[in-house]
Write a protein that holds these residues in place. Structure first.
Motif, PDB file in Angstrom:
ATOM      1  N   ILE A   1       0.462  -1.016  -5.117  1.00  0.00           N
ATOM      2  CA  ILE A   1      -0.944  -1.396  -4.952  1.00  0.00           C
ATOM      3  C   ILE A   1      -1.112  -2.202  -3.674  1.00  0.00           C
ATOM      4  O   ILE A   1      -0.270  -3.047  -3.339  1.00  0.00           O
ATOM      5  N   ASP A   2      -2.183  -1.931  -2.980  1.00  0.00           N
ATOM      6  CA  ASP A   2      -2.483  -2.618  -1.729  1.00  0.00           C
ATOM      7  C   ASP A   2      -2.825  -4.079  -2.012  1.00  0.00           C
ATOM      8  O   ASP A   2      -3.794  -4.363  -2.718  1.00  0.00           O
ATOM      9  N   PRO A   3      -2.035  -5.017  -1.474  1.00  0.00           N
ATOM     10  CA  PRO A   3      -2.294  -6.433  -1.748  1.00  0.00           C
ATOM     11  C   PRO A   3      -3.561  -6.962  -1.079  1.00  0.00           C
ATOM     12  O   PRO A   3      -4.031  -8.044  -1.426  1.00  0.00           O
ATOM     13  N   SER A   4      -4.132  -6.201  -0.161  1.00  0.00           N
ATOM     14  CA  SER A   4      -5.347  -6.678   0.508  1.00  0.00           C
ATOM     15  C   SER A   4      -6.621  -6.366  -0.285  1.00  0.00           C
ATOM     16  O   SER A   4      -7.706  -6.783   0.107  1.00  0.00           O
ATOM     17  N   LEU A   5      -6.493  -5.663  -1.404  1.00  0.00           N
ATOM     18  CA  LEU A   5      -7.660  -5.402  -2.249  1.00  0.00           C
ATOM     19  C   LEU A   5      -8.166  -6.708  -2.845  1.00  0.00           C
ATOM     20  O   LEU A   5      -7.402  -7.654  -3.043  1.00  0.00           O
ATOM     21  N   THR A   6      -9.446  -6.742  -3.173  1.00  0.00           N
ATOM     22  CA  THR A   6      -9.987  -7.916  -3.867  1.00  0.00           C
ATOM     23  C   THR A   6      -9.384  -7.986  -5.271  1.00  0.00           C
ATOM     24  O   THR A   6      -8.834  -6.989  -5.772  1.00  0.00           O
ATOM     25  N   ALA A   7      -9.518  -9.126  -5.921  1.00  0.00           N
ATOM     26  CA  ALA A   7      -9.000  -9.278  -7.279  1.00  0.00           C
ATOM     27  C   ALA A   7      -9.641  -8.257  -8.221  1.00  0.00           C
ATOM     28  O   ALA A   7      -8.961  -7.677  -9.083  1.00  0.00           O
TER      29      ALA A   7
ATOM     30  N   ARG B   1       0.862  -1.185   0.000  1.00  0.00           N
ATOM     31  CA  ARG B   1       0.000   0.000   0.000  1.00  0.00           C
ATOM     32  C   ARG B   1       0.898   1.235   0.000  1.00  0.00           C
ATOM     33  O   ARG B   1       1.788   1.356   0.835  1.00  0.00           O
ATOM     34  N   PRO B   2       0.676   2.171  -0.933  1.00  0.00           N
ATOM     35  CA  PRO B   2       1.574   3.318  -1.049  1.00  0.00           C
ATOM     36  C   PRO B   2       1.446   4.353   0.060  1.00  0.00           C
ATOM     37  O   PRO B   2       2.400   5.073   0.353  1.00  0.00           O
ATOM     38  N   HIS B   3       0.271   4.411   0.691  1.00  0.00           N
ATOM     39  CA  HIS B   3       0.015   5.451   1.694  1.00  0.00           C
ATOM     40  C   HIS B   3      -1.221   5.023   2.479  1.00  0.00           C
ATOM     41  O   HIS B   3      -2.112   4.382   1.917  1.00  0.00           O
ATOM     42  N   PRO B   4      -1.311   5.391   3.756  1.00  0.00           N
ATOM     43  CA  PRO B   4      -2.499   4.984   4.529  1.00  0.00           C
ATOM     44  C   PRO B   4      -3.834   5.408   3.910  1.00  0.00           C
ATOM     45  O   PRO B   4      -4.837   4.738   4.091  1.00  0.00           O
ATOM     46  N   GLU B   5      -3.844   6.504   3.156  1.00  0.00           N
ATOM     47  CA  GLU B   5      -5.093   6.993   2.575  1.00  0.00           C
ATOM     48  C   GLU B   5      -5.229   6.686   1.083  1.00  0.00           C
ATOM     49  O   GLU B   5      -6.212   7.075   0.459  1.00  0.00           O
ATOM     50  N   VAL B   6      -4.252   5.995   0.501  1.00  0.00           N
ATOM     51  CA  VAL B   6      -4.253   5.714  -0.933  1.00  0.00           C
ATOM     52  C   VAL B   6      -3.973   4.231  -1.142  1.00  0.00           C
ATOM     53  O   VAL B   6      -3.033   3.693  -0.562  1.00  0.00           O
ATOM     54  N   VAL B   7      -4.802   3.572  -1.965  1.00  0.00           N
ATOM     55  CA  VAL B   7      -4.625   2.125  -2.178  1.00  0.00           C
ATOM     56  C   VAL B   7      -3.750   1.801  -3.383  1.00  0.00           C
ATOM     57  O   VAL B   7      -3.266   0.678  -3.508  1.00  0.00           O
ATOM     58  N   ALA B   8      -3.520   2.784  -4.265  1.00  0.00           N
ATOM     59  CA  ALA B   8      -2.673   2.559  -5.434  1.00  0.00           C
ATOM     60  C   ALA B   8      -2.097   3.896  -5.896  1.00  0.00           C
ATOM     61  O   ALA B   8      -2.720   4.941  -5.727  1.00  0.00           O
ATOM     62  N   ALA B   9      -0.900   3.825  -6.483  1.00  0.00           N
ATOM     63  CA  ALA B   9      -0.234   5.043  -6.969  1.00  0.00           C
ATOM     64  C   ALA B   9       0.839   4.641  -7.967  1.00  0.00           C
ATOM     65  O   ALA B   9       1.251   3.483  -8.027  1.00  0.00           O
ATOM     66  N   THR B  10       1.294   5.635  -8.736  1.00  0.00           N
ATOM     67  CA  THR B  10       2.395   5.399  -9.669  1.00  0.00           C
ATOM     68  C   THR B  10       3.304   6.613  -9.725  1.00  0.00           C
ATOM     69  O   THR B  10       2.876   7.734  -9.459  1.00  0.00           O
ATOM     70  N   ASP B  11       4.559   6.350 -10.074  1.00  0.00           N
ATOM     71  CA  ASP B  11       5.504   7.430 -10.365  1.00  0.00           C
ATOM     72  C   ASP B  11       5.934   7.366 -11.829  1.00  0.00           C
ATOM     73  O   ASP B  11       6.887   7.995 -12.243  1.00  0.00           O
ATOM     74  N   GLY B  12       5.211   6.576 -12.616  1.00  0.00           N
ATOM     75  CA  GLY B  12       5.522   6.423 -14.027  1.00  0.00           C
ATOM     76  C   GLY B  12       6.428   5.235 -14.332  1.00  0.00           C
ATOM     77  O   GLY B  12       6.491   4.771 -15.457  1.00  0.00           O
ATOM     78  N   ARG B  13       7.111   4.745 -13.319  1.00  0.00           N
ATOM     79  CA  ARG B  13       7.982   3.573 -13.475  1.00  0.00           C
ATOM     80  C   ARG B  13       7.532   2.413 -12.596  1.00  0.00           C
ATOM     81  O   ARG B  13       7.847   1.269 -12.863  1.00  0.00           O
ATOM     82  N   ARG B  14       6.839   2.759 -11.530  1.00  0.00           N
ATOM     83  CA  ARG B  14       6.376   1.751 -10.575  1.00  0.00           C
ATOM     84  C   ARG B  14       4.907   1.989 -10.262  1.00  0.00           C
ATOM     85  O   ARG B  14       4.455   3.125 -10.286  1.00  0.00           O
ATOM     86  N   ILE B  15       4.214   0.888  -9.973  1.00  0.00           N
ATOM     87  CA  ILE B  15       2.843   0.967  -9.468  1.00  0.00           C
ATOM     88  C   ILE B  15       2.856   0.294  -8.112  1.00  0.00           C
ATOM     89  O   ILE B  15       3.274  -0.849  -7.978  1.00  0.00           O
TER      90      ILE B  15
ATOM     91  N   GLN C   1      -8.116  -4.845  -7.483  1.00  0.00           N
ATOM     92  CA  GLN C   1      -6.758  -4.792  -8.029  1.00  0.00           C
ATOM     93  C   GLN C   1      -6.801  -4.557  -9.533  1.00  0.00           C
ATOM     94  O   GLN C   1      -6.076  -3.711 -10.067  1.00  0.00           O
ATOM     95  N   HIS C   2      -7.651  -5.297 -10.205  1.00  0.00           N
ATOM     96  CA  HIS C   2      -7.837  -5.196 -11.660  1.00  0.00           C
ATOM     97  C   HIS C   2      -8.167  -3.748 -12.049  1.00  0.00           C
ATOM     98  O   HIS C   2      -7.542  -3.180 -12.951  1.00  0.00           O
ATOM     99  N   CYS C   3      -9.094  -3.139 -11.348  1.00  0.00           N
ATOM    100  CA  CYS C   3      -9.530  -1.782 -11.669  1.00  0.00           C
ATOM    101  C   CYS C   3      -8.454  -0.747 -11.336  1.00  0.00           C
ATOM    102  O   CYS C   3      -8.189   0.161 -12.136  1.00  0.00           O
ATOM    103  N   PHE C   4      -7.819  -0.885 -10.176  1.00  0.00           N
ATOM    104  CA  PHE C   4      -6.790   0.083  -9.795  1.00  0.00           C
ATOM    105  C   PHE C   4      -5.538  -0.052 -10.650  1.00  0.00           C
ATOM    106  O   PHE C   4      -4.896   0.958 -10.978  1.00  0.00           O
TER     107      PHE C   4
END
Length: 133
Positions: free
Chosen positions: A36-42, A20-34, A45-48
Motif C-alpha cells: 500500500i502506498d504510504p502517501s495515501l491519506t488515512a 507503492r506496488p506499481h506506479p499506476e496502482v496504489v494497493a495490491a495483494t498476492d494473498g500473503r502480502r498487501i 489507506q483504510h479503504c484500500f
C-alpha cells in the motif's frame, strides 16, 4: 477504522508492506502480502486495506477481472458503511464529499455503497418530497 484493523488481525498470515506496488496502482495483494502506498491519506489507506483484505478473504492472489473488482468494491462499501450510519448522515447532508468525510470513507466507497441500496432503502434515506434546507 478499527473494523478494518480487526479484519486484518483475523488474517494473521498477511504482512502489510508500506510501499507503492506499481506506479499506476496504489494497493495490491498476492494473498500473503498487501502493498500500500504510504502517501495515501488515512481514509484512503483504510479503504484500500479493506479492499485488499476482502480480495484475500476470497482467495484472490493476482489481478482480477473488472466484474470481480466491482463485486469486491461493493462488498467493501457494505462492510465499511452500515445502513444505519448512512441513514444518520443522509438525514442532514446530501453532499457526497461531506457524507464520505463524516463516514470516514472515500467518495468512491460512498458512491459504491449507494449503488447497493434497494428502492425501499433509498426511500428510507430520502423520502419523496422531503428536502434538506
Amino acid at each position: 477504522m478499527q473494523k478494518v484493523w480487526g479484519m486484518l488481525r483475523s488474517l494473521a498470515h498477511v504482512i502489510i508492506i508500506w510501499n507503492r506496488p506499481h506506479p499506476e496502482v496504489v494497493a495490491a495483494t498476492d494473498g500473503r502480502r498487501i502493498w500500500i502506498d504510504p502517501s495515501l491519506t488515512a481514509v484512503e489507506q483504510h479503504c484500500f486495506l479493506a479492499h485488499e483484505a476482502i480480495h484475500i478473504q476470497h482467495g484472490h492472489t493476482s489481478c482480477q477481472t473488472p466484474a470481480v473488482e466491482r463485486q469486491v468494491r461493493l462488498e467493501v462499501a457494505r462492510f465499511l458503511i452500515s445502513f444505519e450510519d448512512l441513514q444518520t448522515v443522509a438525514g442532514w447532508s446530501r453532499c457526497p464529499t461531506i457524507m464520505a468525510e463524516e463516514l470516514n470513507v472515500t467518495e468512491q466507497v460512498l458512491l459504491d455503497r449507494l449503488v447497493t441500496l434497494d428502492g425501499q432503502q433509498i426511500q428510507t434515506l430520502w423520502p419523496p418530497g422531503e428536502h434538506i434546507a
